[in-house]
Design a protein around this motif. Structure first.
Motif, PDB file in Angstrom:
ATOM      1  N   LYS A  30      23.720  32.152 -13.624  1.00 54.72           N
ATOM      2  CA  LYS A  30      23.094  31.957 -14.914  1.00 54.72           C
ATOM      3  C   LYS A  30      24.546  31.888 -15.925  1.00 54.72           C
ATOM      4  O   LYS A  30      25.375  32.418 -15.632  1.00 54.72           O
ATOM      5  N   PHE A  31      24.262  31.027 -16.630  1.00 55.97           N
ATOM      6  CA  PHE A  31      25.123  30.640 -17.822  1.00 55.97           C
ATOM      7  C   PHE A  31      25.236  31.963 -18.761  1.00 55.97           C
ATOM      8  O   PHE A  31      24.202  32.410 -19.459  1.00 55.97           O
ATOM      9  N   MET A  32      26.405  32.654 -18.700  1.00 52.76           N
ATOM     10  CA  MET A  32      26.794  33.957 -19.413  1.00 52.76           C
ATOM     11  C   MET A  32      27.652  33.966 -20.534  1.00 52.76           C
ATOM     12  O   MET A  32      27.835  34.984 -21.211  1.00 52.76           O
ATOM     13  N   PHE A  33      28.307  32.990 -20.718  1.00 55.28           N
ATOM     14  CA  PHE A  33      29.609  33.070 -21.541  1.00 55.28           C
ATOM     15  C   PHE A  33      29.284  31.854 -22.637  1.00 55.28           C
ATOM     16  O   PHE A  33      30.264  30.686 -22.465  1.00 55.28           O
ATOM     17  N   PRO A  34      28.691  31.734 -23.636  1.00 60.19           N
ATOM     18  CA  PRO A  34      28.392  30.538 -24.541  1.00 60.19           C
ATOM     19  C   PRO A  34      29.522  30.468 -25.382  1.00 60.19           C
ATOM     20  O   PRO A  34      29.844  29.441 -25.991  1.00 60.19           O
ATOM     21  N   TYR A  35      30.655  31.518 -25.601  1.00 57.51           N
ATOM     22  CA  TYR A  35      31.654  31.212 -26.465  1.00 57.51           C
ATOM     23  C   TYR A  35      32.958  30.641 -25.559  1.00 57.51           C
ATOM     24  O   TYR A  35      34.052  30.568 -26.141  1.00 57.51           O
ATOM     25  N   LYS A  36      32.737  30.465 -24.246  1.00 53.42           N
ATOM     26  CA  LYS A  36      33.790  30.097 -23.698  1.00 53.42           C
ATOM     27  C   LYS A  36      34.172  28.498 -23.790  1.00 53.42           C
ATOM     28  O   LYS A  36      33.191  27.725 -23.748  1.00 53.42           O
ATOM     29  N   PRO A  37      35.320  28.017 -24.160  1.00 55.21           N
ATOM     30  CA  PRO A  37      35.572  26.809 -24.221  1.00 55.21           C
ATOM     31  C   PRO A  37      35.246  26.059 -22.930  1.00 55.21           C
ATOM     32  O   PRO A  37      35.818  26.302 -21.968  1.00 55.21           O
ATOM     33  N   PRO A  38      34.343  24.938 -23.123  1.00 55.57           N
ATOM     34  CA  PRO A  38      33.944  24.255 -21.943  1.00 55.57           C
ATOM     35  C   PRO A  38      35.380  23.341 -21.326  1.00 55.57           C
ATOM     36  O   PRO A  38      36.007  22.938 -22.120  1.00 55.57           O
ATOM     37  N   THR A  39      35.202  23.229 -19.854  1.00 58.29           N
ATOM     38  CA  THR A  39      36.136  22.533 -19.298  1.00 58.29           C
ATOM     39  C   THR A  39      35.791  20.860 -19.183  1.00 58.29           C
ATOM     40  O   THR A  39      36.634  20.144 -18.418  1.00 58.29           O
ATOM     41  N   ASN A  40      34.408  20.497 -19.690  1.00 56.47           N
ATOM     42  CA  ASN A  40      34.107  19.280 -19.640  1.00 56.47           C
ATOM     43  C   ASN A  40      34.055  18.792 -17.897  1.00 56.47           C
ATOM     44  O   ASN A  40      34.273  17.573 -17.851  1.00 56.47           O
ATOM     45  N   GLY A  41      33.675  19.805 -17.373  1.00 55.51           N
ATOM     46  CA  GLY A  41      33.534  19.331 -15.724  1.00 55.51           C
ATOM     47  C   GLY A  41      34.944  19.341 -14.959  1.00 55.51           C
ATOM     48  O   GLY A  41      34.841  19.168 -13.664  1.00 55.51           O
ATOM     49  N   LEU A  42      35.975  19.546 -15.665  1.00 51.45           N
ATOM     50  CA  LEU A  42      37.247  19.701 -14.955  1.00 51.45           C
ATOM     51  C   LEU A  42      37.312  21.135 -14.367  1.00 51.45           C
ATOM     52  O   LEU A  42      37.089  22.178 -14.916  1.00 51.45           O
ATOM     53  N   TYR A  43      37.845  21.145 -13.175  1.00 48.09           N
ATOM     54  CA  TYR A  43      38.339  22.311 -12.472  1.00 48.09           C
ATOM     55  C   TYR A  43      39.815  22.791 -12.487  1.00 48.09           C
ATOM     56  O   TYR A  43      40.516  21.952 -12.788  1.00 48.09           O
ATOM     57  N   PRO A  44      40.108  24.138 -12.620  1.00 48.75           N
ATOM     58  CA  PRO A  44      38.958  25.283 -12.530  1.00 48.75           C
ATOM     59  C   PRO A  44      38.364  25.640 -13.782  1.00 48.75           C
ATOM     60  O   PRO A  44      38.659  25.447 -14.871  1.00 48.75           O
ATOM     61  N   PHE A  45      37.046  26.059 -13.568  1.00 54.31           N
ATOM     62  CA  PHE A  45      36.277  26.552 -14.601  1.00 54.31           C
ATOM     63  C   PHE A  45      36.675  27.886 -15.049  1.00 54.31           C
ATOM     64  O   PHE A  45      36.671  27.996 -16.325  1.00 54.31           O
ATOM     65  N   TYR A  46      37.342  28.562 -14.271  1.00 53.50           N
ATOM     66  CA  TYR A  46      37.867  30.077 -14.761  1.00 53.50           C
ATOM     67  C   TYR A  46      39.394  30.064 -14.038  1.00 53.50           C
ATOM     68  O   TYR A  46      39.575  29.825 -12.969  1.00 53.50           O
ATOM     69  N   PRO A  47      40.283  30.043 -14.844  1.00 55.80           N
ATOM     70  CA  PRO A  47      41.674  30.050 -14.298  1.00 55.80           C
ATOM     71  C   PRO A  47      42.223  31.142 -13.402  1.00 55.80           C
ATOM     72  O   PRO A  47      43.043  31.071 -12.719  1.00 55.80           O
ATOM     73  N   ASN A  48      41.589  32.362 -13.468  1.00 55.44           N
ATOM     74  CA  ASN A  48      42.076  33.524 -13.096  1.00 55.44           C
ATOM     75  C   ASN A  48      40.991  33.951 -11.995  1.00 55.44           C
ATOM     76  O   ASN A  48      40.270  34.760 -12.537  1.00 55.44           O
ATOM     77  N   CYS A  49      41.416  33.776 -10.760  1.00 55.36           N
ATOM     78  CA  CYS A  49      40.333  34.160  -9.888  1.00 55.36           C
ATOM     79  C   CYS A  49      41.095  34.707  -8.679  1.00 55.36           C
ATOM     80  O   CYS A  49      42.365  34.512  -8.465  1.00 55.36           O
ATOM     81  N   HIS A  50      40.411  35.620  -7.906  1.00 58.78           N
ATOM     82  CA  HIS A  50      41.067  35.950  -6.493  1.00 58.78           C
ATOM     83  C   HIS A  50      39.754  36.154  -5.578  1.00 58.78           C
ATOM     84  O   HIS A  50      38.585  35.987  -6.091  1.00 58.78           O
ATOM     85  N   ILE A  51      40.260  36.478  -4.232  1.00 58.98           N
ATOM     86  CA  ILE A  51      39.431  36.394  -3.313  1.00 58.98           C
ATOM     87  C   ILE A  51      39.444  37.868  -2.612  1.00 58.98           C
ATOM     88  O   ILE A  51      40.195  38.364  -2.589  1.00 58.98           O
ATOM     89  N   ARG A  52      37.877  38.294  -2.250  1.00 57.42           N
ATOM     90  CA  ARG A  52      37.789  39.473  -1.398  1.00 57.42           C
ATOM     91  C   ARG A  52      36.630  39.016  -0.301  1.00 57.42           C
ATOM     92  O   ARG A  52      36.256  37.971  -0.153  1.00 57.42           O
ATOM     93  N   ASN A  53      36.875  40.221   0.679  1.00 60.71           N
ATOM     94  CA  ASN A  53      36.072  39.950   1.823  1.00 60.71           C
ATOM     95  C   ASN A  53      35.110  41.173   1.820  1.00 60.71           C
ATOM     96  O   ASN A  53      35.351  42.475   1.948  1.00 60.71           O
ATOM     97  N   TYR A  54      33.637  41.133   1.678  1.00 59.92           N
ATOM     98  CA  TYR A  54      32.829  42.058   1.403  1.00 59.92           C
ATOM     99  C   TYR A  54      32.659  42.717   2.978  1.00 59.92           C
ATOM    100  O   TYR A  54      31.429  43.619   3.185  1.00 59.92           O
ATOM    101  N   THR A  55      33.014  42.397   3.949  1.00 62.75           N
ATOM    102  CA  THR A  55      32.913  43.251   5.119  1.00 62.75           C
ATOM    103  C   THR A  55      33.661  44.502   4.865  1.00 62.75           C
ATOM    104  O   THR A  55      33.234  45.619   5.581  1.00 62.75           O
ATOM    105  N   GLN A  56      34.831  44.498   4.002  1.00 62.92           N
ATOM    106  CA  GLN A  56      35.449  45.677   3.982  1.00 62.92           C
ATOM    107  C   GLN A  56      35.650  46.048   2.480  1.00 62.92           C
ATOM    108  O   GLN A  56      35.790  47.231   1.800  1.00 62.92           O
ATOM    109  N   GLN A  57      35.809  44.950   1.621  1.00 65.39           N
ATOM    110  CA  GLN A  57      36.002  44.985   0.287  1.00 65.39           C
ATOM    111  C   GLN A  57      34.918  44.803  -0.690  1.00 65.39           C
ATOM    112  O   GLN A  57      34.257  43.629  -0.436  1.00 65.39           O
ATOM    113  N   PHE A  58      34.177  46.035  -1.129  1.00 59.56           N
ATOM    114  CA  PHE A  58      32.876  45.652  -1.810  1.00 59.56           C
ATOM    115  C   PHE A  58      32.897  45.231  -3.279  1.00 59.56           C
ATOM    116  O   PHE A  58      31.783  44.907  -3.685  1.00 59.56           O
TER     117      PHE A  58
END
Length: 304
Positions: free
Chosen positions: A94-122
């Motif tokens: 769902k679209f949740m951040f109306p005040y976020k400056p758009p990237t106009n389709g360019l990636y990354p949409f969010y510059p700060n991300c990390h990865i988790r594994n929900y087998t152990q990291q919930f």
């Protein structure tokens, strides 16, 4: 082969088998559940992502995943059709951040991300790395096989999901978090072909997900997802769009302008006499403040 018949009470006739087929198809959510096609975006700000055939591909935090929310969106719900949440069939964004400056389709949409594994990291948040994981939400899921199974021990130990930092000005209200279970107290799961039942409330996003062993079949199932409220504390925002009022234009004849000019000369006689030895700029300040706009400058009007 005999086909079942369906009686139409309005017309008083028997419907052919093809009509029965269309009746059954149209009563299901064929607009959402499709064999081919992954993304289906609605004008309401909702995107339904079907995971079938969306496996593998990039799995790094800085690359676009096959099952990942679009710009300004966050994950708010998951769906399983008939497998007691031993797999993820659909991700609801769902679209949740109306005040976020758009990237106009360019990636990354969010510059700060990390990865988790929900087998152990919930949870997206980790007390071991607060600066990296604070104010993060689920943005995508990845699996190495096309069904997105989670229940097979040894085969489904890698269930990674992507968490991204909320845009500037937004934060995750951790005091508001709650858990949305995937089953009731009798271990009846909320799977459904036609409805997404497990989703966050309005204004909330997914910030965690877990899988645990069912005590009856001793297999892994998705147990719950965590939902937390998104808050806004200010920051970079776009100004409200406004239509500039049109400047009224007044059309005046040459005679009207000459009369205005004569009146200005009469009112300024004293100032002209006192300012004969002054510069043209001084005359501009003392005299031409009385004149209508666009009548020229002192050097061109007082050469007589």
């Amino acid at each position: 082969m005999r086909f079942p018949v369906l009686w139409d009470s309005f017309s008083g006739c028997v419907l052919p088998p093809i009509s029965i087929f269309y009746f059954l198809v149209l009563s299901s959510v064929e607009a959402t559940n499709r064999y081919y096609g992954t993304y289906l975006s609605y004008g309401s700000g909702d995107t339904i992502i079907q995971t079938f055939h969306a496996n593998s591909g990039p799995s790094g935090a800085g690359r676009k995943w096959h099952v990942e929310c679009l710009d300004g969106e966050a994950a708010i719900g998951i769906q399983d059709w008939v497998n007691d949440f031993q797999k993820i069939e659909v991700l609801w964004c769902k679209f949740m951040f109306p005040y976020k400056p758009p990237t106009n389709g360019l990636y990354p949409f969010y510059p700060n991300c990390h990865i988790r594994n929900y087998t152990q990291q919930f949870f997206c948040f980790s007390p071991a790395n607060v600066l990296l994981t604070i104010n993060t939400f689920i943005a995508g899921f990845w699996d190495n096989e096309l069904q997105f199974f989670v229940g097979r021990r040894g085969l489904d130990d890698t269930n990674i999901y992507k968490c991204c930092r909320a845009p500037e000005g937004y934060y995750i209200d951790y005091t508001s978090c709650y858990y949305m279970p995937t089953h009731d107290q009798y271990w009846e799961y909320y799977d459904s072909v036609q409805h997404i039942i497990t989703y966050c409330a309005s204004g909330y996003v997914m910030t965690g997900i877990s899988k645990k062993t069912n005590p009856y079949d001793l297999e892994w199932h998705i147990e719950w997802m965590q939902c937390c409220r998104v808050g806004f504390a200010g920051g970079t925002r776009f100004a409200t769009a406004k239509i500039a009022p049109e400047t009224p234009r007044v059309t005046r004849s040459g005679e009207d302008q000459e009369r205005d000019f004569d009146k200005a000369i009469q009112r300024a006689d004293t100032k002209i006499t006192e300012g004969l030895g002054r510069t043209a700029n001084k005359l501009d300040n003392n005299l031409f403040g009385y004149l209508p706009a666009g009548l020229g400058n002192s050097s061109s009007k007082f050469t007589y």
